[in-house]
Design a protein around this motif. Sequence first.
Motif, PDB file in Angstrom:
ATOM      1  N   GLN A  58      33.272  23.469  35.646  1.00  0.00           N
ATOM      2  CA  GLN A  58      32.962  24.564  34.847  1.00  0.00           C
ATOM      3  C   GLN A  58      33.685  24.633  33.501  1.00  0.00           C
ATOM      4  OE1 GLN A  58      33.788  27.460  37.922  1.00  0.00           O
ATOM      5  NE2 GLN A  58      32.061  27.191  38.801  1.00  0.00           N
ATOM      6  N   SER A  59      34.557  25.459  33.227  1.00  0.00           N
ATOM      7  CA  SER A  59      35.368  25.751  31.988  1.00  0.00           C
ATOM      8  C   SER A  59      36.908  24.979  32.211  1.00  0.00           C
ATOM      9  CB  SER A  59      35.375  27.200  31.922  1.00  0.00           C
ATOM     10  OG  SER A  59      36.186  27.474  32.871  1.00  0.00           O
ATOM     11  N   GLY A  60      37.038  24.141  33.167  1.00  0.00           N
ATOM     12  CA  GLY A  60      38.552  23.496  33.315  1.00  0.00           C
ATOM     13  C   GLY A  60      39.146  24.282  34.469  1.00  0.00           C
ATOM     14  N   PRO A  61      40.350  23.320  34.941  1.00  0.00           N
ATOM     15  CA  PRO A  61      41.002  23.605  36.071  1.00  0.00           C
ATOM     16  C   PRO A  61      41.541  25.210  36.017  1.00  0.00           C
ATOM     17  CG  PRO A  61      42.392  22.262  34.592  1.00  0.00           C
ATOM     18  CD  PRO A  61      40.731  22.410  34.040  1.00  0.00           C
ATOM     19  N   ARG A  62      41.345  25.910  37.141  1.00  0.00           N
ATOM     20  CA  ARG A  62      41.816  27.228  37.179  1.00  0.00           C
ATOM     21  C   ARG A  62      42.500  27.229  38.755  1.00  0.00           C
ATOM     22  NH1 ARG A  62      37.439  31.758  36.635  1.00  0.00           N
ATOM     23  NH2 ARG A  62      36.343  30.135  37.968  1.00  0.00           N
ATOM     24  N   VAL A  63      43.393  28.198  38.868  1.00  0.00           N
ATOM     25  CA  VAL A  63      44.167  28.372  39.959  1.00  0.00           C
ATOM     26  C   VAL A  63      43.348  29.104  40.924  1.00  0.00           C
ATOM     27  CG1 VAL A  63      46.204  29.219  41.324  1.00  0.00           C
ATOM     28  CG2 VAL A  63      46.353  28.174  39.076  1.00  0.00           C
ATOM     29  N   GLY A  64      43.155  28.870  42.167  1.00  0.00           N
ATOM     30  CA  GLY A  64      42.313  29.407  43.031  1.00  0.00           C
ATOM     31  C   GLY A  64      43.067  30.727  43.843  1.00  0.00           C
ATOM     32  N   ASN A  65      42.154  31.548  44.291  1.00  0.00           N
ATOM     33  CA  ASN A  65      42.858  32.769  45.106  1.00  0.00           C
ATOM     34  C   ASN A  65      42.845  32.395  46.642  1.00  0.00           C
ATOM     35  OD1 ASN A  65      42.956  35.008  46.464  1.00  0.00           O
ATOM     36  ND2 ASN A  65      41.704  36.100  44.685  1.00  0.00           N
ATOM     37  N   PRO A  66      44.011  32.844  47.328  1.00  0.00           N
ATOM     38  CA  PRO A  66      43.972  32.531  48.766  1.00  0.00           C
ATOM     39  C   PRO A  66      43.075  33.411  49.612  1.00  0.00           C
ATOM     40  CG  PRO A  66      46.231  33.003  48.015  1.00  0.00           C
ATOM     41  CD  PRO A  66      45.337  33.200  46.736  1.00  0.00           C
ATOM     42  N   ASP A  67      42.568  34.236  48.989  1.00  0.00           N
ATOM     43  CA  ASP A  67      41.298  35.080  49.541  1.00  0.00           C
ATOM     44  C   ASP A  67      39.857  34.374  49.870  1.00  0.00           C
ATOM     45  OD1 ASP A  67      43.038  37.268  49.780  1.00  0.00           O
ATOM     46  OD2 ASP A  67      42.112  38.349  47.971  1.00  0.00           O
ATOM     47  N   TYR A  68      39.891  33.214  49.002  1.00  0.00           N
ATOM     48  CA  TYR A  68      38.745  32.416  49.061  1.00  0.00           C
ATOM     49  C   TYR A  68      39.025  30.868  49.179  1.00  0.00           C
ATOM     50  CZ  TYR A  68      37.156  36.267  46.292  1.00  0.00           C
ATOM     51  OH  TYR A  68      36.668  37.579  45.698  1.00  0.00           O
ATOM     52  N   ARG A  69      39.326  30.727  50.721  1.00  0.00           N
ATOM     53  CA  ARG A  69      39.952  29.401  50.814  1.00  0.00           C
ATOM     54  C   ARG A  69      38.542  28.848  51.723  1.00  0.00           C
ATOM     55  NH1 ARG A  69      45.082  29.905  53.764  1.00  0.00           N
ATOM     56  NH2 ARG A  69      44.547  28.215  54.931  1.00  0.00           N
ATOM     57  N   TYR A  70      38.965  27.370  51.782  1.00  0.00           N
ATOM     58  CA  TYR A  70      38.242  26.516  52.708  1.00  0.00           C
ATOM     59  C   TYR A  70      38.685  25.497  53.222  1.00  0.00           C
ATOM     60  CZ  TYR A  70      34.057  23.768  53.768  1.00  0.00           C
ATOM     61  OH  TYR A  70      33.143  23.012  54.680  1.00  0.00           O
TER      62      TYR A  70
END
Length: 159
Positions: A58-70
């Motif tokens: 998408q727009s470049g690397p962003r840190v993920g959120n632990p609420d949205y894990r896989y």
Amino acid sequence: MLGKQRLGMYDRARCFGTVVACVVLLAACSGDGAAGQGISVNSQGLALDGYDAMSYYQSGPRVGNPDYRYDYEGATFLFASAVNREKFASSPETFMPQYGGYCALGMGYGALVEGDPEAYTLEDGKLYLSASAVVKHLWRWLGDVDESDSEWRSLAEDP
């Protein structure tokens, strides 16, 4: 001058690049790494050091959120949104970093060197990580995707 050749600018740069690549790879290989693991993870078990795998496309690397894990193949991926998590979950092989997130240049030499999620390249719709920004540029110059692919297949075949 017999026995001596003048190296052109290109030749000197190529020699320097090769030396730097070897030093970086040796330094990286001397660490613990994550040998024996299909996906490179940090000490918390996070792939991509917690960066959102979809954000690279998408727009470049962003840190993920632990609420949205896989969780996938023993690694935990974090995402910035539920939409990104669901898109990744629908086809992880499509969006996974190549070589399990290990350094693309290192892989060409058969070495499992941890990739830096901020030193990445998107090429032909595939995400490649490098050990550092310097190695990223060296891989673009000296790397061979076919050789790295071959080494990755060999590592997958050897238990």
